[in-house]
Design a protein around this motif. Structure first.
Motif, short mmCIF file in Angstrom:
data_model
loop_
_atom_site.label_atom_id
_atom_site.label_comp_id
_atom_site.label_asym_id
_atom_site.label_seq_id
_atom_site.Cartn_x
_atom_site.Cartn_y
_atom_site.Cartn_z
N ARG A 454 -5.28 -4.76 6.03
CA ARG A 454 -4.36 -3.74 6.00
C ARG A 454 -3.50 -4.65 4.86
O ARG A 454 -2.96 -5.39 5.19
N ARG A 455 -2.91 -3.85 3.75
CA ARG A 455 -2.11 -4.55 2.98
C ARG A 455 -1.06 -3.49 2.47
O ARG A 455 -1.20 -2.32 2.54
N ARG A 456 0.32 -3.73 2.15
CA ARG A 456 1.32 -3.03 1.54
C ARG A 456 1.17 -2.99 -0.02
O ARG A 456 1.02 -4.00 -0.63
N ASP A 459 3.39 -5.13 -1.86
CA ASP A 459 3.16 -6.58 -1.95
C ASP A 459 1.92 -6.86 -2.97
O ASP A 459 2.02 -8.07 -3.42
N ILE A 640 -4.42 0.56 2.36
CA ILE A 640 -3.13 0.32 1.62
C ILE A 640 -2.14 1.14 1.93
O ILE A 640 -2.49 2.54 1.70
N ASP A 641 -1.19 0.73 2.67
CA ASP A 641 -0.07 1.56 3.05
C ASP A 641 -0.80 2.47 4.11
O ASP A 641 -1.27 2.25 5.25
N ARG A 642 -0.78 3.89 3.84
CA ARG A 642 -1.40 4.86 4.72
C ARG A 642 -2.79 5.51 4.05
O ARG A 642 -3.12 6.51 4.44
#
Length: 760
Positions: A454-456, A459, A640-642
């Motif tokens: 999981r990444r933002r 970022d 990534i995010d949602r």
């Protein structure tokens, strides 16, 4: 919402296609007996499957197997199910479905009965959980971005479908045209045309790869007149005696095509009727019209009984059989094409496409949820840019070699580039994909043993921009990207904005809702043309393509958003009406170097970048390249995010699934669940096998779907023991369904969006 923006670079089309099956998703859950999976899990790996506990489970399994057989019989007997099978593969009704319905489970389950159970279950999973676009069991729906919508809103409409449209398969009308072409009285009314790659050069004919051939003055005059518009009869009147003999000789040399051809179109029979009505010989005209009338009456009988999900399967089968008999008697050709033929998948004489009654609206809030698409599209653009550049770099030396001998025509260059397009370009595409995946792995920093990443977006956005900087796409249509998005949440979760978006596929360098299957089911196709005009205000150039190909082409997936201002250029095939303005032959198109850029110059002076001629080949190479991580034994789910941008995937050799060879169904089911537990697979997956034509659904709680998996494994192991199955988590699952009809039944669905690169 007239202008839907995704980041600074991308515009989304205001409308999108809604793809989903015609049967509720809950249908597949009917084939998972309650409690059986839990009881099977009482036997962990290493347990000896014998003794009183095992005997009790085996008895329970036998009881549930009989119950599942009864449930499958009830499914198979549903009128809508039988109608769907009739459209898909009518003979199966007689050979498999109806005998299974008539069978009594208490009489015992033989291997034949188990095969028929699997047959019904196979069709059922496709009709319930495959987001397809065919018939009433895969109707085409529509939706739009709406600034006044709150999240995801659904207007269910009335019933399942709002329209059912019936079409002839192009091969059926082509076969009739071939039959009519054998009528000598009609032949003089056909219009000969020059082959697209044949160039007239003074008193010679030049064909790529061959020495120039001499051309007499009379032959030249006739060849120049072969425009595909004027019939042979008119040419003979205009050019005098000997014209027919010259046409015969030119056809023998394969410099012209002199036969009745029907252009590619959703309604090819209309062109054929128009052509026949121009024939001035009353008897010949009537012979042709009589045959066409016979087929159209048969089609209308099918329409009368086969309207969408209310069709009567028996009446539909009878009408189809009657049309096939008439067709065979008329053309001396089988009324269906064999499965596996090297053609497009349209096997029957007619097919049906339907419009879903439900419409969806997406509000501005959803745009924020799908924001990670911006990063994915940026990286995808880098791939098309790199591919276009590499291939054109390979084309340049070929052009220079030809130019050394004189002016270069497009046909000569095209044929000289065949080794590139079928060899080096494929290697280039693979190398670009590998580099793409290497960069993404570095950006995502993927641990080797991870199951979830999981990444933002905030970022990693800078790293994505740096790694995939591309000033422009590789060719014109590469400005288009077509992502398939799914919402993982039930109706209530979606309504309260409690869901994740899942990327199904990202189709590169293509506007997939420009395919005829979508355009012809749109309530106002002119609106899609208007969207196209926004993207490309100037004329475009399209290479003419074959009518069909087993991989990509058929009447249903042809580019249909072509405007009058756009050009077609024929390279090998010529599949549009020759009288259409702005249709040119490749041999008549010059290729020039203009300030370092290779361009094509059309006879009217219009200029286009040479890469546009290669656009279809490049798109074919690029369309399925998008995969963030390379294939391996395991790839994690990436969010990534949602937005889930990659679903968790496993690849295993057929020999790894040892449970598949167990002849006892109860043991096979238990061992399959032990194997699933060892790999930590989810309950619902899709499986791709090299021996199966398409992915298939597996529910590890359902013995019948475990049996289907085992059968596929055995088939693969016999063919290639080293081959691997690809297993991907099903996400959303059958209970994460938000698309409902007017009776509240929920369906799986995906949205097919179109994104357009706005960079200059």
């Amino acid at each position: 919402m007239n202008d839907v923006r995704l980041g600074e670079r991308w515009r989304l089309w205001s409308q999108f296609a809604l793809r989903g099956p015609g049967f509720p998703a809950a249908g597949v859950l009917r084939l998972a007996p309650e409690g059986l999976a839990g009881d099977a899990d009482k036997f962990p790996a290493g347990t000896v499957l014998s003794g009183p506990d095992w005997d009790a489970f085996a008895a329970e399994f036998a009881d549930t197997a009989r119950e599942t057989s009864g449930e499958l019989q009830r499914i198979a007997a549903q009128p809508a199910f039988r109608a769907a099978v009739a459209w898909q593969n009518r003979p199966v009704l007689d050979s498999g479905i109806d005998p299974f319905i008539a069978w009594t489970p208490e009489a015992g389950r033989t291997s034949r009965h188990r095969d028929r159970e699997g047959l019904v279950a196979h069709y059922w999973e496709r009709f319930c959980v495959k987001n397809d676009s065919i018939g009433f069991f895969g109707p085409v729906g529509w939706g739009s971005w709406d600034p006044d919508a709150h999240g995801v809103e659904v207007d269910p409409g009335t019933g399942l479908i709002s329209a059912a449209n019936l079409y002839f398969s192009s091969w059926a009308v082509d076969t009739l045209a071939k039959t009519l072409d054998a009528d000598e009285a009609l032949r003089e009314w056909t219009a000969p045309r020059r082959v697209p790659f044949v160039r007239i050069a003074g008193d010679t004919v030049v064909v790529p790869g061959r020495p120039p051939q001499p051309l007499s003055p009379d032959e030249r005059r006739v060849l120049e007149a072969c425009d595909g518009v004027r019939p042979a009869r008119d040419l003979a009147r205009e050019l005098g005696d000997g014209t027919i003999a010259d046409l015969t000789e030119l056809a023998r040399r394969r410099w012209i095509v002199w036969k009745l051809e029907v252009p590619a179109d959703a309604h090819p029979e209309r062109y054929l009727r128009t052509w026949l009505n121009r024939v001035e010989d009353p008897e010949a005209r009537e012979r042709g019209l009589t045959g066409l009338d016979l087929l159209e009456r048969g089609r209308e009988r099918i329409r009368a009984v086969g309207e969408g999900d209310t069709a009567d399967a028996d009446a539909l089968s009878e009408a189809m059989s009657a049309l096939e008999r008439d067709f065979t008697e008329l053309t001396d050709t089988a009324g269906t094409r064999a499965k596996g033929a090297k053609t497009a998948p349209c096997r029957a004489l007619v097919f049906q496409d339907c419009v879903r009654a439900t419409r969806a609206r997406l509000g501005p809030g959803v745009l924020g949820t799908v924001a990670p698409l911006d990063l994915l599209l940026t990286s995808a653009t880098w791939m098309t840019s790199a591919l276009g550049r590499r291939v054109m770099d390979r084309v340049r030396p070929v052009f220079e070699r030809l130019r050394a001998a004189g002016p270069v025509d497009l046909a000569a260059l095209w044929f000289a580039c065949m080794p590139i397009l079928h060899g080096d370009a494929v290697t280039d595409a693979e190398a670009i994909q590998h580099e793409f995946q290497r960069r993404w792995r570095e950006i995502l920093d993927v641990p080797s043993d991870a199951s979830r990443i999981r990444r933002r977006g905030a970022d990693i956005s800078g790293a994505v921009e740096a790694a995939f900087a591309a000033p422009r796409t590789g060719w014109g249509t590469a400005r288009y990207m077509s992502p398939d998005l799914l919402f993982a949440g039930d109706t209530e979760a979606v309504a309260r904005d409690d869901f994740e978006v899942v990327l199904g596929e990202l189709h590169l360098a293509a506007n997939t809702i420009s395919f005829s299957v979508f355009v012809n089911q749109h309530p106002a196709p002119g609106e899609l043309l208007d969207e196209t005009g926004r993207d490309f205000p100037q004329p475009r150039l399209f290479p003419l393509l074959a009518k069909e190909h087993k991989a990509r082409l058929s009447a249903r997936i042809r580019q249909s958003l072509v405007r009058e201002q756009d050009y077609y250029v024929g390279l090998v095939d010529h599949t549009v009406d020759p009288s259409r303005p702005r249709t040119v032959l490749g041999a008549d198109v010059a290729v020039e170097d203009r300030d370092g850029d290779l361009e094509v110059v059309l006879p009217d002076g219009a200029r286009f970048a040479l890469v546009e001629v290669f656009a279809h080949v490049l798109t074919t190479l690029a369309m399925d390249l998008f995969r963030l991580l390379p294939e391996g034994d395991h790839a994690p789910r990436i969010t990534i995010d949602r937005m889930v941008v990659a679903r968790e995937t496993w690849r295993r050799p057929a020999t790894d699934l040892a449970f598949a060879t167990d002849k006892d169904e109860a043991r096979r089911f238990v061992r399959a669940r032990q194997w699933r537990e060892e790999l930590e697979l989810p309950r619902f997956v899709f499986v791709v096998s090299p021996t199966e034509p398409r992915p298939f659904y597996v529910d590890f709680d359902s013995p019948v779907y475990v049996n289907i998996l085992a059968k596929a494994v055995r088939r693969l192991a016999r063919q290639d023991p080293e081959a691997r199955l690809t297993i991907t988590e099903m996400l959303p699952t059958p209970d994460q369904t938000w698309l409902t009809d007017d009776e509240g039944r929920a369906y799986t669905a995906e949205l097919r969006l179109v994104a357009v690169d706005q960079a200059p």
